[in-house]
Design a protein around this motif. Structure first.
Motif, mmCIF file in Angstrom:
data_model
loop_
_atom_site.group_PDB
_atom_site.id
_atom_site.type_symbol
_atom_site.label_atom_id
_atom_site.label_comp_id
_atom_site.label_asym_id
_atom_site.label_seq_id
_atom_site.Cartn_x
_atom_site.Cartn_y
_atom_site.Cartn_z
ATOM 1 N N GLU A 69 34.858 38.254 43.043
ATOM 2 C CA GLU A 69 35.322 38.974 41.666
ATOM 3 C C GLU A 69 36.917 39.117 41.918
ATOM 4 O O GLU A 69 37.540 38.760 40.831
ATOM 5 C CB GLU A 69 34.618 39.611 41.004
ATOM 6 C CG GLU A 69 34.866 40.026 39.550
ATOM 7 C CD GLU A 69 35.954 41.192 39.408
ATOM 8 O OE1 GLU A 69 36.801 41.115 38.386
ATOM 9 O OE2 GLU A 69 36.233 41.762 40.275
ATOM 10 N N GLU A 70 37.115 39.818 42.636
ATOM 11 C CA GLU A 70 38.744 40.259 42.679
ATOM 12 C C GLU A 70 39.586 38.981 43.215
ATOM 13 O O GLU A 70 40.626 39.178 42.548
ATOM 14 C CB GLU A 70 38.458 41.446 43.551
ATOM 15 C CG GLU A 70 38.103 42.780 43.490
ATOM 16 C CD GLU A 70 37.964 43.721 44.495
ATOM 17 O OE1 GLU A 70 38.145 45.129 44.300
ATOM 18 O OE2 GLU A 70 37.884 43.327 45.673
ATOM 19 N N THR A 72 47.021 41.133 33.238
ATOM 20 C CA THR A 72 46.224 39.875 33.911
ATOM 21 C C THR A 72 44.969 40.472 34.632
ATOM 22 O O THR A 72 44.324 39.586 34.902
ATOM 23 C CB THR A 72 47.281 39.329 35.127
ATOM 24 O OG1 THR A 72 47.585 40.429 36.118
ATOM 25 C CG2 THR A 72 48.628 38.911 34.367
ATOM 26 N N GLY A 73 44.790 42.006 34.845
ATOM 27 C CA GLY A 73 43.761 42.227 35.699
ATOM 28 C C GLY A 73 43.822 42.001 37.118
ATOM 29 O O GLY A 73 42.988 41.996 37.953
ATOM 30 N N ALA A 74 44.959 41.733 37.750
ATOM 31 C CA ALA A 74 45.284 41.283 38.792
ATOM 32 C C ALA A 74 45.092 42.652 39.876
ATOM 33 O O ALA A 74 45.095 43.848 39.354
ATOM 34 C CB ALA A 74 46.688 41.156 39.284
ATOM 35 N N GLU A 129 39.246 36.326 42.261
ATOM 36 C CA GLU A 129 39.304 35.370 41.123
ATOM 37 C C GLU A 129 40.587 36.047 40.236
ATOM 38 O O GLU A 129 41.430 35.227 39.309
ATOM 39 C CB GLU A 129 38.045 35.097 40.355
ATOM 40 C CG GLU A 129 37.205 34.181 41.139
ATOM 41 C CD GLU A 129 35.815 34.178 40.355
ATOM 42 O OE1 GLU A 129 35.677 34.915 39.701
ATOM 43 O OE2 GLU A 129 34.982 33.635 40.986
ATOM 44 N N ARG A 130 40.696 37.218 40.265
ATOM 45 C CA ARG A 130 41.828 37.834 39.546
ATOM 46 C C ARG A 130 43.268 37.972 39.999
ATOM 47 O O ARG A 130 43.899 38.075 39.526
ATOM 48 C CB ARG A 130 41.490 39.442 39.330
ATOM 49 C CG ARG A 130 40.264 39.610 38.300
ATOM 50 C CD ARG A 130 39.311 40.984 38.679
ATOM 51 N NE ARG A 130 40.440 42.070 38.608
ATOM 52 C CZ ARG A 130 40.062 43.131 38.852
ATOM 53 N NH1 ARG A 130 38.889 43.546 39.670
ATOM 54 N NH2 ARG A 130 40.777 44.241 38.748
#
Length: 317
Positions: free
Chosen positions: A68-69, A141-143, A71-72
């Motif tokens: 999940e991380e 962005t949630g990066a 993908e960010r």
């Protein structure tokens, strides 16, 4: 409270990142040994992929990400070596990387980051400008943010440098390591604590950027203010993770002058025939004013990187 990794965890991390990093050589010089009456073992991280030790920590951090991380994507702020390292590490896992860099970034470092496929987001030239812009990117962005030094995953990755050196140069009396944000010195400290506990760990910092020296002496983090040193990679401050680690594991920290840093670079260039950037030459600079301590001793020296502004050097020739 910082969670200190176990010995077996560091061994596993070293093996985990091995396919992605170089096992850098350890060089010696008969001339330098005779001149100083000592035995020196230079761990040449200037031969590391992307030109500096930073890839070890960046690679471990990226490999630690969940699906999940990943993908960010990831983001960091850096004007130099960590920017290149994270861009490369992200490319290895085929994930997106955003790098916040100042507008006055050295063109060669900018081009390297772009060459690894990362996106550059420009900010003002002050450290706080980069940090503020990075926070904006994270919010938008949630990066996943990966700090260049104050990140335990990065620190654990750097411990692999120590483990390799210990294997190649056994029974060292001292290890000299440059200190900027403290990520490398923290990783080196972990490695020697577990695998060569008799070795005394000495941090080395430019006198003109001595926040770590003052912080450790006064037992509180003193932020870096207006650093004026040729060792541009060591102008950052200790963080809340690196400070307690260095406080616990460093046996001492010393400062070196700009003149000694330049002399150290010259010795390394001339005698080892390798390119060391100013920050990478800082550790050997400690020998000049403290040579009696190291006489007849076996001392490991971390050459942390070799990324220099070749355009600037060519203009001075």
């Amino acid at each position: 409270m910082v969670k200190i990794p176990e010995k077996n965890e560091l061994s596993l991390i070293t093996e985990h990142i091995r396919p992605y990093v170089k096992r850098t050589p350890v060089l010696t010089s008969k001339t330098l040994n005779e001149k100083f009456g000592a035995q020196f073992f230079f761990k040449c991280e200037n031969f590391q992929k992307t030109g500096a030790f930073k890839l070890r920590g960046a690679m471990n951090a990226v490999l630690s990400l969940s699906k999940e991380e990943s993908e960010r994507g990831v983001v960091t702020h850096s004007s130099g070596n960590f920017a290149q390292a994270l861009a490369y590490a992200a490319a290895c896992r085929e994930i997106k990387a955003k790098i916040v860099m100042p507008k006055n970034v050295i063109p060669s470092k900018r081009d390297a980051v772009l060459g690894y496929g990362a996106e550059i987001i420009y900010s003002g030239n002050k450290p706080e400008d980069r940090e503020n812009k990075c926070n904006e990117v994270i919010k938008e962005t949630g990066a996943v943010f990966i700090h260049p030094s104050n990140d335990i995953r990065v620190i654990e990755g750097h411990s692999s440098c120590a483990i390799e050196l210990i294997q190649d140069a056994e029974d060292l009396d001292y290890i000299l390591v440059p200190v900027g944000g403290g990520g490398l010195a923290s990783g080196i400290s972990f490695g020697f604590h577990y695998f060569s506990p008799q070795t005394k760990i000495i941090g080395v910092e430019p006198k003109n950027a001595d926040d770590a020296f003052r912080s450790l002496k006064e037992n509180r983090i003193i932020p870096q203010t207006d650093p004026d040193t040729i060792a541009d990679g060591l102008r950052t401050s200790l963080g809340d993770i690196t400070f307690p680690i260095l406080k616990k594991y460093l046996h001492d920290i010393v400062t070196v002058s700009e003149e000694d840093i330049i002399a150290s670079m010259k010795f390394i260039w001339e005698r080892l025939k390798v390119v060391a950037e100013p920050s990478g030459a800082v550790s050997f600079a400690a020998i000049f004013k403290n040579r009696k301590i190291f006489q007849l001793k076996k001392t490991g020296i971390i050459i942390s990187g070799g990324n220099i502004d070749t355009d600037k050097i060519i203009k001075t020739v």
